[in-house]
Design a protein around this motif. Structure first.
Motif, PDB file in Angstrom:
ATOM      1  N   ALA A  12     -33.297   9.444 -13.998  1.00 36.36           N
ATOM      2  CA  ALA A  12     -33.448   8.637 -12.783  1.00 36.36           C
ATOM      3  C   ALA A  12     -34.412   9.284 -11.800  1.00 36.36           C
ATOM      4  N   SER A  13     -35.132   8.429 -11.091  1.00 38.28           N
ATOM      5  CA  SER A  13     -36.022   8.912 -10.038  1.00 38.28           C
ATOM      6  C   SER A  13     -36.020   7.884  -8.906  1.00 38.28           C
ATOM      7  N   GLY A  14     -36.557   8.288  -7.780  1.00 37.17           N
ATOM      8  CA  GLY A  14     -36.702   7.384  -6.653  1.00 37.17           C
ATOM      9  C   GLY A  14     -35.388   6.802  -6.158  1.00 37.17           C
ATOM     10  N   GLU A  15     -35.397   5.484  -5.956  1.00 34.26           N
ATOM     11  CA  GLU A  15     -34.240   4.776  -5.405  1.00 34.26           C
ATOM     12  C   GLU A  15     -33.014   4.900  -6.299  1.00 34.26           C
ATOM     13  N   LEU A  16     -33.213   4.899  -7.610  1.00 33.16           N
ATOM     14  CA  LEU A  16     -32.073   5.030  -8.526  1.00 33.16           C
ATOM     15  C   LEU A  16     -31.462   6.418  -8.432  1.00 33.16           C
ATOM     16  N   ALA A  17     -32.291   7.453  -8.345  1.00 35.99           N
ATOM     17  CA  ALA A  17     -31.767   8.817  -8.200  1.00 35.99           C
ATOM     18  C   ALA A  17     -30.947   8.935  -6.921  1.00 35.99           C
ATOM     19  N   GLU A  18     -31.415   8.290  -5.851  1.00 35.57           N
ATOM     20  CA  GLU A  18     -30.660   8.285  -4.589  1.00 35.57           C
ATOM     21  C   GLU A  18     -29.335   7.559  -4.750  1.00 35.57           C
ATOM     22  N   ALA A  19     -29.349   6.439  -5.468  1.00 38.03           N
ATOM     23  CA  ALA A  19     -28.113   5.675  -5.691  1.00 38.03           C
ATOM     24  C   ALA A  19     -27.130   6.490  -6.535  1.00 38.03           C
ATOM     25  N   TYR A  20     -27.637   7.174  -7.563  1.00 38.97           N
ATOM     26  CA  TYR A  20     -26.770   8.020  -8.376  1.00 38.97           C
ATOM     27  C   TYR A  20     -26.184   9.161  -7.536  1.00 38.97           C
ATOM     28  N   GLU A  21     -26.970   9.675  -6.605  1.00 41.11           N
ATOM     29  CA  GLU A  21     -26.464  10.727  -5.721  1.00 41.11           C
ATOM     30  C   GLU A  21     -25.320  10.176  -4.866  1.00 41.11           C
ATOM     31  N   ARG A  22     -25.409   8.933  -4.434  1.00 40.58           N
ATOM     32  CA  ARG A  22     -24.303   8.302  -3.691  1.00 40.58           C
ATOM     33  C   ARG A  22     -23.047   8.229  -4.543  1.00 40.58           C
ATOM     34  N   VAL A  23     -23.231   7.957  -5.834  1.00 37.01           N
ATOM     35  CA  VAL A  23     -22.086   7.928  -6.748  1.00 37.01           C
ATOM     36  C   VAL A  23     -21.412   9.301  -6.763  1.00 37.01           C
ATOM     37  N   ARG A  24     -22.223  10.339  -6.916  1.00 41.23           N
ATOM     38  CA  ARG A  24     -21.662  11.692  -6.948  1.00 41.23           C
ATOM     39  C   ARG A  24     -21.020  12.052  -5.605  1.00 41.23           C
ATOM     40  N   GLN A  25     -21.586  11.612  -4.514  1.00 39.31           N
ATOM     41  CA  GLN A  25     -21.024  11.901  -3.187  1.00 39.31           C
ATOM     42  C   GLN A  25     -19.706  11.162  -2.953  1.00 39.31           C
ATOM     43  N   SER A  26     -19.457  10.130  -3.735  1.00 39.83           N
ATOM     44  CA  SER A  26     -18.204   9.390  -3.577  1.00 39.83           C
ATOM     45  C   SER A  26     -17.036  10.115  -4.240  1.00 39.83           C
ATOM     46  N   GLY A  27     -17.305  11.283  -4.808  1.00 40.25           N
ATOM     47  CA  GLY A  27     -16.227  12.086  -5.368  1.00 40.25           C
ATOM     48  C   GLY A  27     -16.253  12.241  -6.875  1.00 40.25           C
ATOM     49  N   LEU A  28     -17.288  11.744  -7.517  1.00 43.52           N
ATOM     50  CA  LEU A  28     -17.377  11.858  -8.974  1.00 43.52           C
ATOM     51  C   LEU A  28     -18.343  12.976  -9.347  1.00 43.52           C
ATOM     52  N   PRO A  29     -17.994  13.820 -10.316  1.00 46.30           N
ATOM     53  CA  PRO A  29     -18.869  14.933 -10.684  1.00 46.30           C
ATOM     54  C   PRO A  29     -20.119  14.507 -11.448  1.00 46.30           C
ATOM     55  N   VAL A  30     -20.026  13.387 -12.152  1.00 44.57           N
ATOM     56  CA  VAL A  30     -21.157  12.833 -12.906  1.00 44.57           C
ATOM     57  C   VAL A  30     -21.172  11.323 -12.687  1.00 44.57           C
ATOM     58  N   VAL A  31     -22.247  10.690 -13.092  1.00 46.14           N
ATOM     59  CA  VAL A  31     -22.348   9.239 -12.977  1.00 46.14           C
ATOM     60  C   VAL A  31     -21.741   8.614 -14.231  1.00 46.14           C
TER      61      VAL A  31
END
Length: 81
Positions: A12-31
């Motif tokens: 992932a890069s760009g907007e998708l990488a940012e969205a995946y980072e939000r997933v991880r910030q929601s408490g999940l260690p991986v997407v």
């Protein structure tokens, strides 16, 4: 092998990488793969991450109860996730 084209977390890069980072910030260690199914729509991935965060945020029910309800609903819908 998925029939839906997906973009894994490590690609992932760009907007998708940012969205995946939000997933991880929601408490999940991986997407989880369920989020990758929406990888062609980074806006949808970000919305799913927010929904996940809200669903499991502190509240009246303990997280274990919320997880149990989510698992039961998935089983009723014959969903592997």
């Amino acid at each position: 092998m998925p029939r839906v084209r997906t973009i894994p977390e490590h690609e992932a890069s760009g907007e998708l990488a940012e969205a995946y980072e939000r997933v991880r910030q929601s408490g999940l260690p991986v997407v989880p793969s369920i989020f990758e199914l929406a990888s062609l729509r980074p806006d949808l991935v970000a919305n799913l991450a927010e929904t996940y965060r809200l669903m499991f945020a502190a509240g009246r029910l303990p997280r274990a109860t919320k997880e149990g309800i989510a698992t039961w609903v998935s089983a009723l819908n014959q969903c592997p996730y």
